[in-house]
Structures are given as C-alpha cells and as structure tokens.
Design an enzyme around this catalytic site. Structure first.
Site, PDB file in Angstrom:
ATOM      1  N   SER A 101      93.898 -44.735 -15.461  1.00  7.69           N
ATOM      2  CA  SER A 101      93.287 -45.655 -14.503  1.00  7.69           C
ATOM      3  C   SER A 101      94.330 -46.606 -13.921  1.00  7.69           C
ATOM      4  CB  SER A 101      92.119 -46.379 -15.202  1.00  7.69           C
ATOM      5  OG  SER A 101      91.349 -47.110 -14.298  1.00  7.69           O
ATOM      6  N   ASP A 159      83.712 -39.428 -10.459  1.00  9.98           N
ATOM      7  CA  ASP A 159      84.343 -40.733 -10.733  1.00  9.98           C
ATOM      8  C   ASP A 159      83.871 -41.750  -9.686  1.00  9.98           C
ATOM      9  OD1 ASP A 159      86.061 -42.906 -11.079  1.00  9.98           O
ATOM     10  OD2 ASP A 159      87.755 -41.637 -11.658  1.00  9.98           O
ATOM     11  N   HIS A 196      84.792 -41.636 -14.693  1.00  4.87           N
ATOM     12  CA  HIS A 196      86.094 -42.293 -14.851  1.00  4.87           C
ATOM     13  C   HIS A 196      86.581 -42.250 -16.315  1.00  4.87           C
ATOM     14  CE1 HIS A 196      89.195 -44.728 -12.959  1.00  4.87           C
ATOM     15  NE2 HIS A 196      89.154 -45.568 -13.977  1.00  4.87           N
TER      16      HIS A 196
HETATM   17  C1  MLT Z   1      92.944 -50.117 -10.231  1.00  7.42           C
HETATM   18  O1  MLT Z   1      92.685 -51.261  -9.881  1.00  7.42           O
HETATM   19  O2  MLT Z   1      94.051 -49.771 -10.641  1.00  7.42           O
HETATM   20  C2  MLT Z   1      91.843 -49.106 -10.121  1.00  7.42           C
HETATM   21  O3  MLT Z   1      90.780 -49.643  -9.418  1.00  7.42           O
HETATM   22  C3  MLT Z   1      91.415 -48.623 -11.465  1.00  7.42           C
HETATM   23  C4  MLT Z   1      90.890 -49.728 -12.326  1.00  7.42           C
HETATM   24  O4  MLT Z   1      91.663 -50.425 -12.916  1.00  7.42           O
HETATM   25  O5  MLT Z   1      89.667 -49.899 -12.386  1.00  7.42           O
END
Ligand code: MLT
Length: 204
Positions: A106, A156, A187
């Site tokens: 992520s 996701d 996700h």
């Molecule tokens: C991010 O901000 O890197 C993406 O939205 C993934 C997350 O951290 O939720």
C-alpha cells in the site's frame, strides 16, 4: 548521514547471505515491525531492513504526505523518496549488505514504486502489493533488468484496476521485467499474495 534520513528501523541480519536483503515498507498506520513476519515467510533467512514511515497522518505513520486518499503530495513524495534512498545507502554501508529487494504494501508499495523511478539501480527488484502510479508526469527512468512483481486486487476500493494497469505499463515502458497479477481480492493481503511473492523471491 544526514539526520533527517536516519529512520527509526529494524535490521535483522538474517542467516542466508546468498539471499538478497529485503527492504520492508509498511502501509499507512503500520510500523517497522509490521511486515517482519511476512518478510520471514517470503524470504526465509534473508536480511531484513524495515524502516518506519516518518510522516504522521492523524497519528498513523506513512512514508509521505497525501492530500486525500489516492491523491499524493508529489513534492513531499519526491523529498521523502530521496531521504529513504539516502537511508538505504547508509544502511547498506553500515551493515555491508547488497542492493535490497523492496517488499512494500500500500503506502509502502507506492514509495517503493517512486524509489524505482527516482533511483534506478538502487533496488535489486520490488514486490509491490496494492501499489498505485506515484507521479502524474511521465518518467524517463530506465529500469532495464529490474524485476518487479505487482499484485493488485480486482475489487480494491483504494487502487482502481486502471491505475495498477497504468503502473505496470509505466514500469514496463521503463524496461523493468514486470509480472502483474490481478487477484480476486480487495486492498487487504491474502495467502495468494504470500504464495506469489514467495515464488517470485525464489526466482529473483
Ligand atoms: C497512499 O496514500 O499511499 C495510498 O492511498 C494507500 C494508502 O496508504 O491507503
């Protein structure tokens, strides 16, 4: 080393020097301990280098600032990526380790993608779990010979399928050897991620 690039981190020297070291990059709200079990499962015996994201969003550690979910503060992302690159180089010198392969989830996968594009050659490869395109602008980075595993979730809610497809194309156009799997998942990570990452690490 510049003090701003001295990340809180865990370094586990591992037991198998034949395996490339693994750079673990956690998701939003995680910390340097989060991905240690995953790292040990997918790369048994490898050295593990696991920094904590230095940015706090409502108390949750991240690797860079965002303006909204999925909307990155790209200037901050550039700066934090360069800080992380300095940290990695410093850790390599300190611990005598080779170029690491990144394993990011992520937010951690997003800064790993940014590391690939801003610092070609720094990472031996990268496993990007639920990653997005880090920058709006096109890149002229060359990543010939760099292996990338991209694992996306078809359902996701944070990373639309078109975005991860675009990331695969950006990396391929830069010359990376990309394996992209779109899994029937959201996700969160599953056993499928674990098995695919472990197999890809063995073949690295
Ligand atoms: C991010 O901000 O890197 C993406 O939205 C993934 C997350 O951290 O939720």
């Amino acid at each position: 080393m510049n003090p701003t690039t001295d990340f809180v981190h865990v370094f586990d020297p591992g037991t198998d020097t034949a395996r490339p070291p693994v750079l673990l990059l956690h998701g939003t709200g995680g910390d340097e301990t989060d991905l240690l079990p995953l790292g040990r499962m997918v790369a048994p015996g490898a050295a593990l280098l696991s920094p904590r994201g230095p940015v706090l969003e409502n108390g949750m550690p991240r690797f860079f600032r965002r303006l909204a979910e999925g909307v990155f503060d790209e200037e901050d992302l550039r700066r934090r990526t360069d800080d992380l690159a300095d940290f990695i180089r410093g850790a390599q010198a300190r611990h005598g380790i080779a170029a690491p392969v990144a394993l990011g989830f992520s937010n951690g996968a997003n800064i790993a993608a940014s590391l690939l594009l801003r610092h070609p050659g720094l990472l031996r490869g990268a496993a990007l779990l639920r990653a997005m395109v880090p920058f709006r602008e096109a890149t002229d980075a060359r990543l010939d010979g760099t292996k990338v595993l991209l694992l996306s979730g078809a359902a996701d809610p944070i990373v639309p399928p078109a975005n991860s497809e675009r990331l695969a194309r950006v990396l391929e156009d830069a010359g990376a050897a990309v394996k992209h799997h779109v899994l029937p998942l959201g996700h969160s990570l599953s056993q499928m991620d674990l098995a695919l990452t472990r197999d890809w690490m063995v073949a690295l």
